[in-house]
Design a protein around this motif. Structure first.
Motif, PDB file in Angstrom:
ATOM      1  N   ASP A 110       0.847  -1.198   0.000  1.00  0.00           N
ATOM      2  CA  ASP A 110       0.000   0.000   0.000  1.00  0.00           C
ATOM      3  C   ASP A 110       0.884   1.250   0.000  1.00  0.00           C
ATOM      4  OD1 ASP A 110      -2.221  -1.659   0.276  1.00  0.00           O
ATOM      5  OD2 ASP A 110      -2.106  -1.598   2.477  1.00  0.00           O
ATOM      6  N   VAL A 111       0.261   2.375  -0.321  1.00  0.00           N
ATOM      7  CA  VAL A 111       0.987   3.653  -0.254  1.00  0.00           C
ATOM      8  C   VAL A 111       0.170   4.609   0.607  1.00  0.00           C
ATOM      9  CG1 VAL A 111       2.104   5.504  -1.559  1.00  0.00           C
ATOM     10  CG2 VAL A 111       1.817   3.247  -2.601  1.00  0.00           C
ATOM     11  N   VAL A 112       0.846   5.222   1.597  1.00  0.00           N
ATOM     12  CA  VAL A 112       0.179   6.205   2.462  1.00  0.00           C
ATOM     13  C   VAL A 112       0.768   7.580   2.174  1.00  0.00           C
ATOM     14  CG1 VAL A 112      -0.515   6.808   4.801  1.00  0.00           C
ATOM     15  CG2 VAL A 112       0.073   4.438   4.264  1.00  0.00           C
ATOM     16  N   PHE A 113      -0.109   8.531   1.916  1.00  0.00           N
ATOM     17  CA  PHE A 113       0.299   9.913   1.680  1.00  0.00           C
ATOM     18  C   PHE A 113      -0.082  10.743   2.900  1.00  0.00           C
ATOM     19  CE2 PHE A 113       0.037   8.150  -2.472  1.00  0.00           C
ATOM     20  CZ  PHE A 113       1.000   8.827  -3.234  1.00  0.00           C
ATOM     21  N   ALA A 114       0.879  11.502   3.435  1.00  0.00           N
ATOM     22  CA  ALA A 114       0.575  12.377   4.572  1.00  0.00           C
ATOM     23  C   ALA A 114       1.034  13.798   4.247  1.00  0.00           C
ATOM     24  CB  ALA A 114       1.273  11.876   5.829  1.00  0.00           C
ATOM     25  N   ASP A 115       0.246  14.765   4.687  1.00  0.00           N
ATOM     26  CA  ASP A 115       0.642  16.164   4.520  1.00  0.00           C
ATOM     27  C   ASP A 115       1.988  16.379   5.225  1.00  0.00           C
ATOM     28  OD1 ASP A 115      -0.906  19.115   4.074  1.00  0.00           O
ATOM     29  OD2 ASP A 115       0.742  19.122   5.534  1.00  0.00           O
ATOM     30  N   ARG A 116       2.822  17.225   4.626  1.00  0.00           N
ATOM     31  CA  ARG A 116       4.154  17.467   5.197  1.00  0.00           C
ATOM     32  C   ARG A 116       4.079  17.984   6.630  1.00  0.00           C
ATOM     33  NH1 ARG A 116       8.697  17.333   4.800  1.00  0.00           N
ATOM     34  NH2 ARG A 116       8.691  16.434   2.744  1.00  0.00           N
ATOM     35  N   ASP A 117       3.019  18.718   6.982  1.00  0.00           N
ATOM     36  CA  ASP A 117       2.912  19.279   8.339  1.00  0.00           C
ATOM     37  C   ASP A 117       2.083  18.401   9.277  1.00  0.00           C
ATOM     38  OD1 ASP A 117       4.389  21.338   7.378  1.00  0.00           O
ATOM     39  OD2 ASP A 117       2.869  22.898   7.615  1.00  0.00           O
ATOM     40  N   ALA A 118       1.754  17.199   8.834  1.00  0.00           N
ATOM     41  CA  ALA A 118       0.908  16.337   9.686  1.00  0.00           C
ATOM     42  C   ALA A 118       1.656  15.945  10.955  1.00  0.00           C
ATOM     43  CB  ALA A 118       0.482  15.093   8.917  1.00  0.00           C
ATOM     44  N   HIS A 119       0.886  15.628  11.979  1.00  0.00           N
ATOM     45  CA  HIS A 119       1.445  15.342  13.304  1.00  0.00           C
ATOM     46  C   HIS A 119       2.386  14.127  13.295  1.00  0.00           C
ATOM     47  CE1 HIS A 119       1.276  14.122  17.637  1.00  0.00           C
ATOM     48  NE2 HIS A 119       1.401  15.429  17.763  1.00  0.00           N
ATOM     49  N   ALA A 120       3.340  14.130  14.217  1.00  0.00           N
ATOM     50  CA  ALA A 120       4.341  13.059  14.314  1.00  0.00           C
ATOM     51  C   ALA A 120       3.695  11.679  14.472  1.00  0.00           C
ATOM     52  CB  ALA A 120       5.260  13.336  15.503  1.00  0.00           C
ATOM     53  N   LEU A 158      -3.958   5.340   0.868  1.00  0.00           N
ATOM     54  CA  LEU A 158      -4.510   5.987   2.063  1.00  0.00           C
ATOM     55  C   LEU A 158      -3.904   7.387   2.163  1.00  0.00           C
ATOM     56  CD1 LEU A 158      -6.104   5.742   4.758  1.00  0.00           C
ATOM     57  CD2 LEU A 158      -4.018   4.795   5.785  1.00  0.00           C
ATOM     58  N   VAL A 159      -4.749   8.363   2.474  1.00  0.00           N
ATOM     59  CA  VAL A 159      -4.286   9.747   2.650  1.00  0.00           C
ATOM     60  C   VAL A 159      -4.605  10.152   4.083  1.00  0.00           C
ATOM     61  CG1 VAL A 159      -4.622  12.145   1.910  1.00  0.00           C
ATOM     62  CG2 VAL A 159      -4.637  10.284   0.205  1.00  0.00           C
ATOM     63  N   VAL A 160      -3.627  10.788   4.745  1.00  0.00           N
ATOM     64  CA  VAL A 160      -3.850  11.224   6.129  1.00  0.00           C
ATOM     65  C   VAL A 160      -3.459  12.697   6.263  1.00  0.00           C
ATOM     66  CG1 VAL A 160      -3.556  10.613   8.548  1.00  0.00           C
ATOM     67  CG2 VAL A 160      -3.066   8.908   6.793  1.00  0.00           C
TER      68      VAL A 160
END
Ligand code: PLP
Length: 396
Positions: A110-120, A158-160
């Motif tokens: 799978d591939v998960v994309f997270a915003d650069r400023d998303a929480h640790a 998945l995008v978070v």
């Protein structure tokens, strides 16, 4: 430390919500995420004390086995009802809610994309999942679109994102992100730690945009507006059931204490009954932002009770933090790698105009210590470098 500018692990000896005691001094608290001011509410405190009396101090085990109380179940059902979603899973902290949810749902292939400023906790959840992990430029739906387009059709996507970004106080570009996710068949999780209790009568960022039903899962923490400790994920029945049986941070860690659950439950009920609280928190933030602008200090992109005041560097941040303490105001100093140097202020519904004026007074002598709107961040260029490093690490 000798210079008096080491700002971490300070032992506060009293905590009344809007004020705290440090040594023999009372400070206006502008560093707490107690947005609704409920940590000092007698109803919340009594609920916690009653639960301590009835159930004792600990559940001494995981919710999966001996550590599940009627209180955990009750909080799940009231949270789900509050969000208008079928189900919720209460997990012991917000950090663990993100860690457990992401790592339960995503895996190899799978591939998960997270915003650069998303929480640790989102980043750590991605790492634990074993999925490929990509980060996209903050709030840039176009960058997300390009990233998703490059993922093989058979891979799970998945995008978070965060609903409200904790270092900037700005909102997620949710309508654009939802549209891109739909187009690529990607699932979407919104971490609304700082939106719960604040936006749209407290229902959070997704509700603010009228998009709660378009977001697959919402994760929250009880350690901010709900004046307690704990976290949860809200969504469809089958997904929540799956998470409750696969999230390692839920299964292999003790459940949140009875007092924490009772406090969160009491706070949630108060939030529903007292919509003036989210409104007042925002009004206080508006008041402070207007005062800052009149002093020539930029409140950044903030449109919530989180207000970043950018400084020229790490040393300035620490000196400024110390001078504000000396002038009776507690703020949070933030330095890289968490974010570019800044003081982060968080406001509460229960701050009075007098409190806010004290903060503005303390800042009025320090205006030359802050970055002007037209000056670049002290760490400008770092984000681009990190992005380059990320994209090469993510290459197959
Ligand atoms: C955006 C965000 N997500 C998750 C968390 C973690 O919440 P908790 O304090 O309940 O572990 C925080 C808290 O700092 C946060 O700001």
């Amino acid at each position: 430390m000798a210079a008096g500018i080491y700002p971490y692990f300070l032992p506060l000896t009293g905590h009344e919500g809007t004020t705290v005691t440090l040594g023999d001094r009372e400070l206006v608290m502008c560093g707490s995420n107690n947005y609704l001011g409920l940590t000092s509410d007698p109803r919340v405190r009594k609920a916690a004390a009653d639960a301590l009396d009835r159930y004792g101090p600990s559940c001494t085990g995981s919710r999966f086995l001996n550590g599940n109380l009627d209180l955990h179940d009750q909080l799940e059902s009231e949270l789900a009802d509050f969000y208008g979603k079928p189900a919720a899973a209460v997990i012991s902290t917000g950090y663990q809610a993100n860690l457990g949810t992401i790592s339960a749902l995503a895996g190899r292939g799978d591939v998960v994309f997270a915003d650069r400023d998303a929480h640790a906790s989102i980043v750590d959840g991605c790492v634990l999942s074993g999925a490929k992990h990509r980060r996209f430029r903050h709030n840039d739906a176009g960058a997300l679109d390009r990233g998703l387009a490059a993922v093989p059709a058979q891979a799970g996507k998945l995008v978070v994102v965060d609903g409200v970004y904790s270092m900037e106080g700005d909102l997620c570009a949710l309508p654009e992100i939802v549209e891109v996710c739909k187009r690529h068949g990607a699932r979407l999780i919104v971490d609304d730690a700082h939106g719960l209790g604040v936006l749209d009568q407290g229902r959070g960022t997704c509700s603010h945009f009228g998009l709660t039903d378009q977001v697959d899962l919402i994760t929250v923490t009880f350690s901010k507006s709900l004046a307690s400790l704990g976290g949860a994920v809200v969504g469809d029945d089958d997904v929540i059931h799956y998470i409750k049986h696969h999230a390692r941070s839920l299964i292999f860690s003790a459940s949140a204490t009875p007092a924490s659950m009772a406090a969160a439950l009491a706070a949630l009920r108060i939030l529903r009954e007292e919509p003036w609280r989210p409104e007042r928190a925002q009004q206080n933030a508006d008041y402070l932002r207007a005062g800052l602008l009149s002093l020539g200090i930029s409140p950044g992109e903030s449109s919530t009770p989180v207000i970043p005041l950018r400084t020229r560097g790490v040393i300035d941040t620490l000196l400024l933090w110390r001078r504000l303490i000396d002038n009776g105001v507690y703020t949070n100093p933030v330095v890289p790698p968490a974010a570019s140097p800044r003081l982060r202020l968080s406001l509460m519904a229960t701050h009075t105009t007098e409190h806010l004026n004290r903060v503005l007074d303390a800042l009025s002598g320090e205006t030359d210590m802050f970055l002007r709107e037209d000056q670049p961040d002290a760490t400008d260029g770092m984000a681009e470098l990190a992005e380059l490093a990320d994209s090469s690490a993510a290459r197959p």
